[in-house]
Write a protein that holds these residues in place. Structure first.
Motif, PDB file in Angstrom:
ATOM      1  N   LEU A  82      -4.113   9.986   8.754  1.00 28.04           N
ATOM      2  CA  LEU A  82      -4.051   8.526   8.833  1.00 28.04           C
ATOM      3  C   LEU A  82      -4.736   7.871   7.638  1.00 28.04           C
ATOM      4  CD1 LEU A  82      -4.697   7.998  12.637  1.00 28.04           C
ATOM      5  CD2 LEU A  82      -2.573   7.516  11.412  1.00 28.04           C
ATOM      6  N   GLN A  83      -5.864   8.429   7.204  1.00 26.28           N
ATOM      7  CA  GLN A  83      -6.546   7.888   6.024  1.00 26.28           C
ATOM      8  C   GLN A  83      -5.673   8.033   4.782  1.00 26.28           C
ATOM      9  OE1 GLN A  83     -10.199  10.101   6.272  1.00 26.28           O
ATOM     10  NE2 GLN A  83     -11.171   8.584   7.600  1.00 26.28           N
ATOM     11  N   HIS A  84      -4.991   9.166   4.671  1.00 26.65           N
ATOM     12  CA  HIS A  84      -4.078   9.385   3.550  1.00 26.65           C
ATOM     13  C   HIS A  84      -2.911   8.388   3.607  1.00 26.65           C
ATOM     14  CE1 HIS A  84      -1.866  11.522   0.452  1.00 26.65           C
ATOM     15  NE2 HIS A  84      -0.818  11.540   1.260  1.00 26.65           N
ATOM     16  N   LEU A  85      -2.347   8.200   4.804  1.00 25.85           N
ATOM     17  CA  LEU A  85      -1.262   7.240   4.995  1.00 25.85           C
ATOM     18  C   LEU A  85      -1.718   5.829   4.630  1.00 25.85           C
ATOM     19  CD1 LEU A  85       1.567   6.452   6.128  1.00 25.85           C
ATOM     20  CD2 LEU A  85       0.459   6.230   8.366  1.00 25.85           C
ATOM     21  N   ALA A  86      -2.927   5.464   5.036  1.00 28.40           N
ATOM     22  CA  ALA A  86      -3.457   4.130   4.744  1.00 28.40           C
ATOM     23  C   ALA A  86      -3.541   3.900   3.241  1.00 28.40           C
ATOM     24  CB  ALA A  86      -4.835   3.961   5.391  1.00 28.40           C
ATOM     25  N   ALA A  87      -4.073   4.871   2.518  1.00 24.66           N
ATOM     26  CA  ALA A  87      -4.201   4.739   1.062  1.00 24.66           C
ATOM     27  C   ALA A  87      -2.819   4.645   0.410  1.00 24.66           C
ATOM     28  CB  ALA A  87      -4.981   5.924   0.504  1.00 24.66           C
ATOM     29  N   LYS A  88      -1.889   5.437   0.890  1.00 24.40           N
ATOM     30  CA  LYS A  88      -0.521   5.424   0.348  1.00 24.40           C
ATOM     31  C   LYS A  88       0.139   4.064   0.569  1.00 24.40           C
ATOM     32  CE  LYS A  88       3.866   7.822   1.041  1.00 24.40           C
ATOM     33  NZ  LYS A  88       4.527   8.872   1.819  1.00 24.40           N
ATOM     34  N   MET A  89       0.004   3.525   1.781  1.00 27.12           N
ATOM     35  CA  MET A  89       0.597   2.227   2.106  1.00 27.12           C
ATOM     36  C   MET A  89      -0.071   1.088   1.334  1.00 27.12           C
ATOM     37  SD  MET A  89       3.175   2.401   4.039  1.00 27.12           S
ATOM     38  CE  MET A  89       3.827   3.949   3.567  1.00 27.12           C
ATOM     39  N   ALA A  90      -1.374   1.195   1.119  1.00 28.27           N
ATOM     40  CA  ALA A  90      -2.081   0.183   0.326  1.00 28.27           C
ATOM     41  C   ALA A  90      -1.548   0.196  -1.103  1.00 28.27           C
ATOM     42  CB  ALA A  90      -3.580   0.446   0.348  1.00 28.27           C
ATOM     43  N   GLY A  91      -1.363   1.378  -1.643  1.00 27.82           N
ATOM     44  CA  GLY A  91      -0.805   1.495  -2.996  1.00 27.82           C
ATOM     45  C   GLY A  91       0.578   0.884  -3.083  1.00 27.82           C
ATOM     46  N   LYS A  92       1.418   1.113  -2.078  1.00 28.27           N
ATOM     47  CA  LYS A  92       2.766   0.543  -2.056  1.00 28.27           C
ATOM     48  C   LYS A  92       2.724  -0.981  -1.944  1.00 28.27           C
ATOM     49  CE  LYS A  92       6.148   3.697  -0.298  1.00 28.27           C
ATOM     50  NZ  LYS A  92       6.980   4.056   0.844  1.00 28.27           N
ATOM     51  N   ALA A  93       1.824  -1.476  -1.081  1.00 28.83           N
ATOM     52  CA  ALA A  93       1.719  -2.928  -0.893  1.00 28.83           C
ATOM     53  C   ALA A  93       1.334  -3.618  -2.198  1.00 28.83           C
ATOM     54  CB  ALA A  93       0.703  -3.248   0.206  1.00 28.83           C
ATOM     55  N   VAL A  94       0.408  -3.015  -2.937  1.00 22.22           N
ATOM     56  CA  VAL A  94      -0.031  -3.585  -4.211  1.00 22.22           C
ATOM     57  C   VAL A  94       1.074  -3.461  -5.257  1.00 22.22           C
ATOM     58  CG1 VAL A  94      -1.680  -3.320  -6.103  1.00 22.22           C
ATOM     59  CG2 VAL A  94      -2.480  -3.232  -3.743  1.00 22.22           C
ATOM     60  N   LYS A  95       1.698  -2.307  -5.318  1.00 27.17           N
ATOM     61  CA  LYS A  95       2.738  -2.061  -6.321  1.00 27.17           C
ATOM     62  C   LYS A  95       3.934  -2.990  -6.137  1.00 27.17           C
ATOM     63  CE  LYS A  95       5.720   1.578  -8.179  1.00 27.17           C
ATOM     64  NZ  LYS A  95       6.083   2.997  -8.095  1.00 27.17           N
ATOM     65  N   TYR A  96       4.405  -3.150  -4.891  1.00 32.33           N
ATOM     66  CA  TYR A  96       5.614  -3.924  -4.626  1.00 32.33           C
ATOM     67  C   TYR A  96       5.340  -5.363  -4.183  1.00 32.33           C
ATOM     68  CZ  TYR A  96       7.836   0.636  -4.933  1.00 32.33           C
ATOM     69  OH  TYR A  96       8.266   1.866  -5.368  1.00 32.33           O
ATOM     70  N   HIS A  97       4.056  -5.731  -4.029  1.00 30.99           N
ATOM     71  CA  HIS A  97       3.669  -7.089  -3.628  1.00 30.99           C
ATOM     72  C   HIS A  97       4.350  -7.510  -2.333  1.00 30.99           C
ATOM     73  CE1 HIS A  97       1.585  -8.248  -7.422  1.00 30.99           C
ATOM     74  NE2 HIS A  97       2.294  -7.210  -7.845  1.00 30.99           N
ATOM     75  N   ARG A  98       4.338  -6.615  -1.353  1.00 32.68           N
ATOM     76  CA  ARG A  98       4.926  -6.949  -0.063  1.00 32.68           C
ATOM     77  C   ARG A  98       4.163  -6.260   1.060  1.00 32.68           C
ATOM     78  NH1 ARG A  98       9.532  -2.855   1.214  1.00 32.68           N
ATOM     79  NH2 ARG A  98       9.560  -4.052   3.120  1.00 32.68           N
ATOM     80  N   ASN A  99       4.519  -6.628   2.284  1.00 30.33           N
ATOM     81  CA  ASN A  99       3.858  -6.071   3.468  1.00 30.33           C
ATOM     82  C   ASN A  99       4.616  -4.852   3.982  1.00 30.33           C
ATOM     83  OD1 ASN A  99       2.380  -8.371   3.134  1.00 30.33           O
ATOM     84  ND2 ASN A  99       3.116  -9.386   4.971  1.00 30.33           N
ATOM     85  N   PHE A 100       3.868  -3.922   4.574  1.00 22.28           N
ATOM     86  CA  PHE A 100       4.464  -2.738   5.180  1.00 22.28           C
ATOM     87  C   PHE A 100       3.953  -2.609   6.608  1.00 22.28           C
ATOM     88  CE2 PHE A 100       4.917  -1.920   0.713  1.00 22.28           C
ATOM     89  CZ  PHE A 100       6.165  -1.310   0.626  1.00 22.28           C
ATOM     90  N   THR A 101       4.893  -2.420   7.542  1.00 19.15           N
ATOM     91  CA  THR A 101       4.548  -2.264   8.951  1.00 19.15           C
ATOM     92  C   THR A 101       4.601  -0.783   9.291  1.00 19.15           C
ATOM     93  OG1 THR A 101       5.516  -4.415   9.424  1.00 19.15           O
ATOM     94  CG2 THR A 101       5.127  -2.962  11.298  1.00 19.15           C
ATOM     95  N   LEU A 102       3.531  -0.279   9.886  1.00 24.27           N
ATOM     96  CA  LEU A 102       3.453   1.128  10.247  1.00 24.27           C
ATOM     97  C   LEU A 102       4.003   1.353  11.648  1.00 24.27           C
ATOM     98  CD1 LEU A 102      -0.129   1.911   8.859  1.00 24.27           C
ATOM     99  CD2 LEU A 102       2.075   2.149   7.711  1.00 24.27           C
TER     100      LEU A 102
END
Length: 144
Positions: A82-102
């Protein structure tokens, strides 16, 4: 402990129980083959075992004992994932400037995600929906 060992035996699983007990907490680790039968899909069976054990221990007690049941280090591995997933999703949110729903998660898993991302200045997290379909949104937050 008798309740837990009896329940596992009735499930047809041979497991060794190792317990660490304090007045306010009981931690039980289960070891053996076929731990996947005790874990279930996404830990649902393990959560149910923990809930029932907690209920059996606390139903007649005035003071509440916190119960934690783990099988084959599933909870530790899930927390790391889950910690790995969180970091990955944070990186995506910053890169693409959008929200991600888990995916839907239980309260403890949502807590792990929120805690893992609390020090990320460019993202914020919040939960949406209702149980048992409550999800986390990892949202891009412009730095001020």
């Amino acid at each position: 402990m008798e309740f837990l060992s009896g329940m596992i035996e009735r499930m047809g699983v041979q497991a060794e129980l190792k317990a660490c007990e304090t007045p306010e907490q009981l931690r039980v680790k289960l070891f053996g083959e076929n731990m996947s039968l005790l874990i279930g899909r996404r830990g649902e069976t393990l959560d149910a075992i923990q809930y029932l054990t907690s209920y059996a221990i606390n139903r007649d007690n005035e003071t509440r004992v916190r119960v934690s049941v783990d099988a084959g280090d599933y909870r530790l591995k899930r927390e790391e994932a889950l910690q790995h997933l969180a970091a990955k999703m944070a990186g995506k949110a910053v890169k693409y400037h959008r929200n991600f729903t888990l995916e839907p998660m239980n309260a403890y898993e949502r807590h792990v995600i929120h805690a893992a991302l609390q020090d990320y200045p460019e993202v914020t997290t919040f939960s949406t929906g209702s149980e048992p379909h409550r999800r986390i949104v990892v949202a891009y937050a412009k730095e001020k």
